[in-house]
Write a protein that holds these residues in place. Structure first.
Motif, PDB file in Angstrom:
ATOM      1  N   ALA A   1      12.831   4.244  -5.765  1.00 46.89           N
ATOM      2  CA  ALA A   1      12.702   4.855  -7.100  1.00 46.89           C
ATOM      3  C   ALA A   1      11.462   5.728  -7.212  1.00 46.89           C
ATOM      4  N   TYR A   2      10.945   6.215  -6.088  1.00 41.34           N
ATOM      5  CA  TYR A   2       9.669   6.937  -6.137  1.00 41.34           C
ATOM      6  C   TYR A   2       9.701   8.107  -7.115  1.00 41.34           C
ATOM      7  N   GLN A   3      10.835   8.809  -7.190  1.00 43.08           N
ATOM      8  CA  GLN A   3      10.909   9.979  -8.066  1.00 43.08           C
ATOM      9  C   GLN A   3      11.448   9.623  -9.454  1.00 43.08           C
TER      10      GLN A   3
ATOM     11  N   ASP B   1      17.982  11.565   1.233  1.00 42.94           N
ATOM     12  CA  ASP B   1      16.969  10.532   0.992  1.00 42.94           C
ATOM     13  C   ASP B   1      15.702  10.768   1.801  1.00 42.94           C
ATOM     14  N   PHE B   2      14.633  10.146   1.322  1.00 37.18           N
ATOM     15  CA  PHE B   2      13.331  10.305   1.971  1.00 37.18           C
ATOM     16  C   PHE B   2      13.371   9.633   3.350  1.00 37.18           C
ATOM     17  N   PRO B   3      12.842  10.302   4.384  1.00 32.56           N
ATOM     18  CA  PRO B   3      13.016   9.807   5.754  1.00 32.56           C
ATOM     19  C   PRO B   3      12.596   8.359   5.965  1.00 32.56           C
ATOM     20  N   THR B   4      11.501   7.943   5.342  1.00 28.98           N
ATOM     21  CA  THR B   4      11.010   6.585   5.633  1.00 28.98           C
ATOM     22  C   THR B   4      12.036   5.505   5.281  1.00 28.98           C
ATOM     23  N   LEU B   5      12.936   5.856   4.358  1.00 33.47           N
ATOM     24  CA  LEU B   5      13.972   4.909   3.941  1.00 33.47           C
ATOM     25  C   LEU B   5      14.924   4.616   5.104  1.00 33.47           C
TER      26      LEU B   5
ATOM     27  N   PRO C   1       0.811  -1.227   0.000  1.00 38.02           N
ATOM     28  CA  PRO C   1       0.000   0.000   0.000  1.00 38.02           C
ATOM     29  C   PRO C   1       0.842   1.274   0.000  1.00 38.02           C
ATOM     30  N   ASN C   2       2.081   1.182   0.396  1.00 42.66           N
ATOM     31  CA  ASN C   2       2.995   2.331   0.337  1.00 42.66           C
ATOM     32  C   ASN C   2       4.421   1.799   0.433  1.00 42.66           C
ATOM     33  N   VAL C   3       5.371   2.668   0.173  1.00 39.00           N
ATOM     34  CA  VAL C   3       6.779   2.261   0.170  1.00 39.00           C
ATOM     35  C   VAL C   3       7.210   1.789   1.557  1.00 39.00           C
ATOM     36  N   SER C   4       6.687   2.433   2.600  1.00 34.62           N
ATOM     37  CA  SER C   4       7.098   2.056   3.959  1.00 34.62           C
ATOM     38  C   SER C   4       6.769   0.595   4.247  1.00 34.62           C
ATOM     39  N   VAL C   5       5.594   0.145   3.844  1.00 31.16           N
ATOM     40  CA  VAL C   5       5.220  -1.259   4.061  1.00 31.16           C
ATOM     41  C   VAL C   5       6.124  -2.177   3.238  1.00 31.16           C
TER      42      VAL C   5
ATOM     43  N   LEU D   1       2.148   7.689  -6.395  1.00 27.84           N
ATOM     44  CA  LEU D   1       1.686   9.050  -6.079  1.00 27.84           C
ATOM     45  C   LEU D   1       2.096  10.119  -7.086  1.00 27.84           C
ATOM     46  N   LYS D   2       3.246   9.919  -7.708  1.00 31.04           N
ATOM     47  CA  LYS D   2       3.854  11.049  -8.409  1.00 31.04           C
ATOM     48  C   LYS D   2       3.848  10.855  -9.920  1.00 31.04           C
ATOM     49  N   TRP D   3       4.903  10.264 -10.439  1.00 26.82           N
ATOM     50  CA  TRP D   3       5.101  10.224 -11.892  1.00 26.82           C
ATOM     51  C   TRP D   3       4.355   9.062 -12.543  1.00 26.82           C
TER      52      TRP D   3
HETATM   53  C1  LIG Z   1      11.581   9.329  -2.574  1.00 24.71           C
HETATM   54  C2  LIG Z   1      10.300   9.018  -1.851  1.00 24.71           C
HETATM   55  N1  LIG Z   1      10.188   7.854  -1.185  1.00 24.71           N
HETATM   56  C3  LIG Z   1       9.057   7.532  -0.538  1.00 24.71           C
HETATM   57  C4  LIG Z   1       7.966   8.389  -0.533  1.00 24.71           C
HETATM   58  C5  LIG Z   1       6.705   7.988   0.177  1.00 24.71           C
HETATM   59  O1  LIG Z   1       6.823   6.843   0.978  1.00 24.71           O
HETATM   60  P1  LIG Z   1       5.487   6.101   1.490  1.00 24.71           P
HETATM   61  O2  LIG Z   1       4.877   5.435   0.282  1.00 24.71           O
HETATM   62  O3  LIG Z   1       5.934   5.140   2.490  1.00 24.71           O
HETATM   63  O4  LIG Z   1       4.567   7.139   2.050  1.00 24.71           O
HETATM   64  C6  LIG Z   1       8.061   9.610  -1.223  1.00 24.71           C
HETATM   65  C7  LIG Z   1       6.973  10.614  -1.277  1.00 24.71           C
HETATM   66  O5  LIG Z   1       5.915  10.624  -0.736  1.00 24.71           O
HETATM   67  C8  LIG Z   1       9.256   9.925  -1.887  1.00 24.71           C
HETATM   68  O6  LIG Z   1       9.386  11.074  -2.571  1.00 24.71           O
END
Ligand SMILES: Cc1ncc(COP(=O)(O)O)c(C=O)c1O
Length: 414
Positions: free
Chosen positions: A209-211, A131-135, A97-101, A233-235
């Motif tokens: 690779a979200y971006q 990098d994105f914090p969740t990583l 459902p999201n990258v974090s999961v 969410l994005k591209w």
């Molecule tokens: C590089 C990157 N990673 C992860 C996310 C989102 O992570 P998650 O799907 O866990 O909310 C984003 C933006 O929302 C992002 O720009």
């Protein structure tokens, strides 16, 4: 500022991709706003809404039967779409459902890698300040297991050189976890260079690779990546609720997740609580019931990306970024962006002492842009026009020229 210079629209990019502008009609948001924030949230295409309506109609008509008649097929089709975007079969994809999961699932399997050789365990994960914090958070949360997160700084605020990774990766490193494209700066990383470095030193490479997905043509296996995560969410213009995970097939076989759910089971519909045989494909890393409405939405976005083509989207987006940089330079604005088109994806920033007031002032004129500390962040997409970009630069130049929003003190050209 010389208004005439800023307003001299270079339509070369438009002339190169005149066909792409016809897709604007599919996005109501583009009629409602001057939308330059796709790196935060891609606009909703009409076909995404139509797919969501299709889901609702099936629910109304079929109830639970929709699972077997339609919804499981739709999920399989979404895995195929994601696989297509990175050059792999859908059978190698895990939905999340999201990258974090997705990260939590793979991180749970990597706990065994961290324990590894008891005499010389690899406890380190390397990421970067860009990098994105969740990583990074996935491994900060494992501090009690002895896992240590190393955060590499960025010397220029735009990217982190390969040499900095080279200096940091050693026999203590289990994993390098970093972005394909940095989310605040749009800088494209040398992913295959990173993969080589990691593998020489016995570490794994995980790429967020979200971006990049949908924007940068990608053959993930050729890049040498071990683990690849991304979302819609994005591209990919698919909204929230969908992400995916890909693992190199031999690694997928070697790893066992310890965070799981019944969608990972090889015999999901036998409902046997006493046994867990993982699926022998990408689904091994899936969890519980997927967000089906989101999957339908995402399929609308994916259909658009497939029709337009990632090569064309990439070329057009980089053109628009170059256009923004050129106009901002001409207006004397402090641009913070990668100058090399080959190493810049979908983001260009302008430095500002008070980005909030600029974003607010732009909003009053119908623009949707974003901010991060010290910068206003623009991310024109394939559906934007040169005119929208030029108008936004023009407004920023006007605001910065007035004393209300002073530009930052002169710094190095980044
Ligand atoms: C590089 C990157 N990673 C992860 C996310 C989102 O992570 P998650 O799907 O866990 O909310 C984003 C933006 O929302 C992002 O720009």
């Amino acid at each position: 500022m010389d208004q005439d210079v800023v307003m001299s629209i270079d339509t070369a990019g438009e002339a190169r991709h005149p066909d792409l502008l016809r897709f604007r009609a599919e996005f109501p948001l583009l009629a409602a706003t001057r939308y330059l924030n796709t790196c935060s949230l891609g606009a909703l295409p009409a076909r995404g809404r139509a797919k969501l309506d299709e889901f609702l109609a099936q629910w109304d008509r079929l109830g639970a039967s929709a699972w077997y008649g339609y919804w499981m097929d739709e999920l399989a089709a979404l895995r195929e779409d994601f696989g297509w975007a990175i050059g792999r079969p859908g059978s190698e994809i895990a939905l999340a459902p999201n990258v974090s999961v997705a990260l939590a699932s793979v991180a749970s399997a990597l706990d065994a890698v961290h324990r590894g050789d008891q005499a010389a365990p690899r406890k380190r994960v390397i990421t970067t300040a860009l990098d994105f914090p969740t990583l990074g958070h996935q491994w900060l949360a494992r501090a009690t297991l002895g896992v240590e997160l190393v955060v590499l700084p960025s010397p220029d605020g735009l990217s982190v050189p390969l040499e900095a990774f080279a200096a940091a990766i050693d026999e203590r490193t289990a994993l390098v976890a970093t972005g394909h494209v940095y989310f605040t700066t749009g800088a494209v990383q040398d992913v295959s260079g990173l993969a080589e470095l990691c593998h020489e030193r016995g570490a794994l490479l995980l790429i967020d690779a979200y971006q990049a997905t949908g924007l940068i043509p990608t053959e993930v296996a050729a890049l040498g990546v071990d683990i690849y995560v991304s979302g819609t969410l994005k591209w990919l213009f698919g909204g929230p609720g969908n992400a995916f995970l890909w693992l190199r097939p031999e690694l997928r076989e070697a790893l066992t997740p310890t965070t799981t759910g019944w969608f990972s089971s090889a015999r999901q519909f036998e409902f046997d609580v006493s046994e867990l045989d993982f699926a022998d494909d990408g689904r091994k890393f899936e969890m519980g019931t997927p967000a089906v409405p989101s999957a339908f939405l995402a399929r609308g976005g994916m259909s658009l990306v497939r029709e337009v083509g990632i090569d064309a989207i990439h070329q057009r987006t980089v053109d628009l970024g170059a256009h923004l940089i050129r106009l901002a330079d001409e207006a004397g604005l402090p641009v913070r962006a990668v100058r090399d088109d080959a190493r810049r994806a979908g983001i260009v920033a302008i430095e500002a002492a008070d980005p909030t007031s600029i974003v607010t002032a732009l909003a009053a004129e119908g623009f949707v842009v974003d901010k991060r500390p010290g910068i206003v962040r623009f991310s024109p997409a394939f559906y934007n026009t040169e005119q929208e970009v030029a108008d936004a630069v023009s407004v920023v130049a006007r605001l910065m020229e007035s004393d209300q929003v002073p530009p930052r003190a002169e710094g190095p050209d980044r």
